[in-house]
Structures are given as C-alpha cells and as structure tokens.
Design a protein around this motif. Structure first.
Motif, PDB file in Angstrom:
ATOM      1  N   VAL A   1      45.165  36.729  34.028  1.00  0.00           N
ATOM      2  CA  VAL A   1      44.082  35.982  33.388  1.00  0.00           C
ATOM      3  C   VAL A   1      42.897  36.040  34.344  1.00  0.00           C
ATOM      4  O   VAL A   1      42.986  35.521  35.465  1.00  0.00           O
ATOM      5  N   PRO A   2      41.789  36.700  33.962  1.00  0.00           N
ATOM      6  CA  PRO A   2      40.661  36.868  34.878  1.00  0.00           C
ATOM      7  C   PRO A   2      40.208  35.555  35.508  1.00  0.00           C
ATOM      8  O   PRO A   2      39.996  34.553  34.827  1.00  0.00           O
ATOM      9  N   GLY A   3      40.125  35.567  36.846  1.00  0.00           N
ATOM     10  CA  GLY A   3      39.680  34.392  37.568  1.00  0.00           C
ATOM     11  C   GLY A   3      40.767  33.381  37.877  1.00  0.00           C
ATOM     12  O   GLY A   3      40.491  32.323  38.445  1.00  0.00           O
ATOM     13  N   ASN A   4      42.025  33.709  37.541  1.00  0.00           N
ATOM     14  CA  ASN A   4      43.121  32.747  37.702  1.00  0.00           C
ATOM     15  C   ASN A   4      44.286  33.383  38.449  1.00  0.00           C
ATOM     16  O   ASN A   4      44.914  34.320  37.959  1.00  0.00           O
ATOM     17  N   ASP A   5      44.613  32.877  39.647  1.00  0.00           N
ATOM     18  CA  ASP A   5      45.737  33.397  40.440  1.00  0.00           C
ATOM     19  C   ASP A   5      47.078  32.803  40.018  1.00  0.00           C
ATOM     20  O   ASP A   5      48.125  33.236  40.499  1.00  0.00           O
ATOM     21  N   ASP A   6      47.049  31.810  39.160  1.00  0.00           N
ATOM     22  CA  ASP A   6      48.272  31.067  38.837  1.00  0.00           C
ATOM     23  C   ASP A   6      49.100  31.684  37.714  1.00  0.00           C
ATOM     24  O   ASP A   6      50.198  31.208  37.422  1.00  0.00           O
ATOM     25  N   VAL A   7      48.588  32.715  37.066  1.00  0.00           N
ATOM     26  CA  VAL A   7      49.337  33.380  35.991  1.00  0.00           C
ATOM     27  C   VAL A   7      49.763  34.751  36.488  1.00  0.00           C
ATOM     28  O   VAL A   7      48.921  35.631  36.719  1.00  0.00           O
ATOM     29  N   ASN A   8      51.078  34.943  36.654  1.00  0.00           N
ATOM     30  CA  ASN A   8      51.605  36.178  37.214  1.00  0.00           C
ATOM     31  C   ASN A   8      52.806  36.639  36.393  1.00  0.00           C
ATOM     32  O   ASN A   8      53.076  36.093  35.329  1.00  0.00           O
ATOM     33  N   TRP A   9      53.546  37.639  36.844  1.00  0.00           N
ATOM     34  CA  TRP A   9      54.629  38.202  36.050  1.00  0.00           C
ATOM     35  C   TRP A   9      55.922  38.291  36.859  1.00  0.00           C
ATOM     36  O   TRP A   9      55.904  38.327  38.084  1.00  0.00           O
ATOM     37  N   THR A  10      57.031  38.328  36.156  1.00  0.00           N
ATOM     38  CA  THR A  10      58.349  38.464  36.783  1.00  0.00           C
ATOM     39  C   THR A  10      58.915  39.850  36.502  1.00  0.00           C
ATOM     40  O   THR A  10      58.413  40.583  35.638  1.00  0.00           O
ATOM     41  N   PHE A  11      59.974  40.206  37.217  1.00  0.00           N
ATOM     42  CA  PHE A  11      60.630  41.489  36.970  1.00  0.00           C
ATOM     43  C   PHE A  11      61.173  41.551  35.544  1.00  0.00           C
ATOM     44  O   PHE A  11      61.207  42.619  34.936  1.00  0.00           O
ATOM     45  N   LYS A  12      61.607  40.422  35.024  1.00  0.00           N
ATOM     46  CA  LYS A  12      62.114  40.388  33.657  1.00  0.00           C
ATOM     47  C   LYS A  12      61.023  40.765  32.662  1.00  0.00           C
ATOM     48  O   LYS A  12      61.260  41.499  31.692  1.00  0.00           O
ATOM     49  N   GLN A  13      59.810  40.303  32.924  1.00  0.00           N
ATOM     50  CA  GLN A  13      58.674  40.670  32.072  1.00  0.00           C
ATOM     51  C   GLN A  13      58.271  42.127  32.300  1.00  0.00           C
ATOM     52  O   GLN A  13      57.839  42.809  31.381  1.00  0.00           O
ATOM     53  N   GLY A  14      58.405  42.578  33.524  1.00  0.00           N
ATOM     54  CA  GLY A  14      58.142  43.974  33.859  1.00  0.00           C
ATOM     55  C   GLY A  14      56.674  44.306  34.021  1.00  0.00           C
ATOM     56  O   GLY A  14      55.782  43.520  33.683  1.00  0.00           O
ATOM     57  N   GLY A  15      56.432  45.497  34.549  1.00  0.00           N
ATOM     58  CA  GLY A  15      55.060  45.959  34.738  1.00  0.00           C
ATOM     59  C   GLY A  15      55.032  47.391  35.224  1.00  0.00           C
ATOM     60  O   GLY A  15      55.962  47.865  35.875  1.00  0.00           O
ATOM     61  N   THR A  16      53.945  48.093  34.889  1.00  0.00           N
ATOM     62  CA  THR A  16      53.756  49.484  35.325  1.00  0.00           C
ATOM     63  C   THR A  16      52.361  49.648  35.897  1.00  0.00           C
ATOM     64  O   THR A  16      51.377  49.220  35.289  1.00  0.00           O
ATOM     65  N   LEU A  17      52.285  50.243  37.071  1.00  0.00           N
ATOM     66  CA  LEU A  17      51.002  50.570  37.688  1.00  0.00           C
ATOM     67  C   LEU A  17      50.911  52.081  37.851  1.00  0.00           C
ATOM     68  O   LEU A  17      51.849  52.717  38.337  1.00  0.00           O
ATOM     69  N   LYS A  18      49.765  52.647  37.456  1.00  0.00           N
ATOM     70  CA  LYS A  18      49.502  54.070  37.653  1.00  0.00           C
ATOM     71  C   LYS A  18      48.188  54.208  38.416  1.00  0.00           C
ATOM     72  O   LYS A  18      47.192  53.585  38.050  1.00  0.00           O
TER      73      LYS A  18
END
Length: 303
Positions: free
Chosen positions: A126-143
């Motif tokens: 969420v732009p401007g907000n450090d408090d919303v992040n993700w877990t491994f269960k939610q997953g993520g991909t960076l390229k």
C-alpha cells in the motif's frame, strides 16, 4: 546601360552553368572511382526513460544528519525522483540506456540496525504504508534486470560487496509486543550479493530446529546459512534475477539458467513472518573513498 546589364547577366549564367557541371563531373568521377560521398547529418540523441513503476516503492538514501539519519522518500513524491534535488546524487536516470542508477558511498547517515549506507528501494504493498506486507503463504515474485556498473576495491585489490536484492522479514505489531521488541524488525530471509563479479545468495536457518512459536520470533533464533554461489560470472554486464516465493519454498534464478532452491523446514517455519522486497544498492563497505553504482533496467513485483 541595358547592354551592360545584359552582359552581366550572361556572365553570371555562364559561371552558374560551369560550377554546376563541375560539381556533377566531380560526383560522377567519385562514383566511378568507388568513393561514397556522405552528406553530413546532425543526429539527435535518443532519450530513453526506464519503464519501472515506483508506485509501490519507497527509497532510502545515505543523506541526513548524524548517525542513523538516513532519509526516505515515499509515494507519491518518489514518482518525481528525476527532479528531486535531494535524491539526485543517489538515485537518478541514465537516459542513454534507460536505467535508474543507484549510487552510494559510506556516510554517517545509515538506517537502524546497520553500519552501512544504502540507496535502496523498499516495497510498499500500500503506497506510503510500511504496515501492509506479505507472507510466504501469500507468495510473491520479483523480476529484475540490472548491472553493477562500477565498484571500488579494498586494500587487497578485491571489489567491495554490494547487496542488490533482499527479502526482509517483519514482525506484526502483535508479535513485536509479544516479545517486547522496540521495533518491527525481523531478519532478512534473503540477501543477494554482487561479489567479485559473481552473484551470491545467502538465506537464514534456525539455530535450533525445535524452537517454539515465541522463540522463533527473536532474531537470535536465526543464523546465516553457508551461502550459494552461481557459476556464471556476470561481471559488469546486464543480468536477470528472478525470486519466486510460495508457501515453504523460495527459488532464486540467474538468467533463467541457474537456480538456487530452498525447500526445507527453515522455509516452512519462516512462514510466521511478514516480508517485503528490497532492491538497489546496499553497499557493504565503510572504507574511505569506497563507492558503488548499480543500474536497474527492469523491476517488477507480483503477489
């Protein structure tokens, strides 16, 4: 009077025809002899802007007053980084190669829990907000497509190390209060280094596999693994990194040809933490006169 004018006009006409014929003959002679006549043209330099969306990133730079005085610029201000005078020394465009440059060197302005300087992006879901992040269960991909353009050397002639990509852990407010910690900081589960022209990956593992659900939240419960070196030497050329995270698993690839796979109990238990991606130039030296410059051509994150 008319006669004089007529004579002048005839003389001018004769000179014009003579010059024209001479030019044509010179062109014909040059063509017959195989000489190519080039007409000079002014070439305009093409301006290329990087196609990197910074809507969900903030940047931290080694600028500020006193120890721990590094400052950050969040969305929407970061979208105007190219004209931001404070950011320009550390984050700027190279319009000749369509890249964002991240430059840093040792300063007194650092972030919490480190002695090193950085010019580095931090993901914000969420732009401007450090408090919303993700877990491994939610997953993520960076390229990412990038290059390390210039790095200083130490007294032994070895290049200084640079961390170019990270996945950093984060405690929720509830977890922070549970263990009595003053901030939300948790260990980085992934650090990707540029080291002497090669790419090195380090991750975390538990010191004691049987640690309980509260003990696991403490940074002291984790330690670095032995690290993994990709075989390809990237040097100062462009290269591609992809990081893919799913429940209990993390895969890091270099140029789609080499893979580091982490699929064990450590990754499964890491699921207790929130996470965020980081990208840029986290310089690993305090040597006087040292520096590093990193170019990012592409950067994309999906969840």
């Amino acid at each position: 009077m008319n006669y004089i004018r007529k004579e002048i006009l005839i003389s001018i006409l004769i000179i014009f025809i003579s010059v024209s014929v001479t030019g044509q003959n010179n062109d014909r002679s040059a063509a017959e002899s195989g000489i190519k006549i080039k007409k000079s043209k002014k070439r305009k330099k093409k301006v290329k802007l990087p196609e990197i969306d910074l809507t969900n990133w903030k940047v931290t730079i080694p600028e500020g007053k006193g120890k721990g005085g590094a400052i950050s610029v969040e969305p929407p201000e970061i979208l105007d980084y190219a004209t931001n005078e404070t950011l320009k020394p550390y984050m700027y465009n190279d319009s000749t190669k369509a890249a964002i440059i991240f430059y840093t060197y040792p300063t007194s302005a650092t972030t919490a829990n480190t002695k090193y300087s950085r010019s580095e992006l931090r993901e914000q879901m969420v732009p401007g907000n450090d408090d919303v992040n993700w877990t491994f269960k939610q997953g993520g991909t960076l390229k990412a497509k990038l290059s390390v353009d210039d790095v200083s050397r130490d007294k032994n002639g070895k290049y200084h190390k640079v961390i170019i990509l990270q996945i950093h852990g984060r405690l929720t407010n509830k977890q922070r209060d549970l263990i009595g910690q003053k901030d939300n900081n948790a260990p980085p589960v992934l650090k990707i280094y540029w080291q002497d022209g090669k790419i090195r990956v380090k991750t975390k593992k538990l010191k004691y596999a049987g640690v309980n659900s509260i003990g696991i939240l403490h940074e002291e419960a984790w330690t670095d693994d032995e690290g993994f070196n990709f075989e390809e030497e990237v040097g100062f050329r462009k290269f591609q990194i992809e990081v893919k995270v799913t429940a209990g698993k993390m895969v890091v690839s270099l140029n789609k040809t080499e893979f580091a796979v982490y699929d064990d109990s450590n990754m499964k238990r890491w699921g207790v933490f929130e996470n965020y991606f980081k990208a840029g130039n986290y310089f690993q030296s305090r040597d006087e006169g040292s520096f590093a410059k990193v170019s990012f051509y592409e950067l994309e994150v999906n969840h």
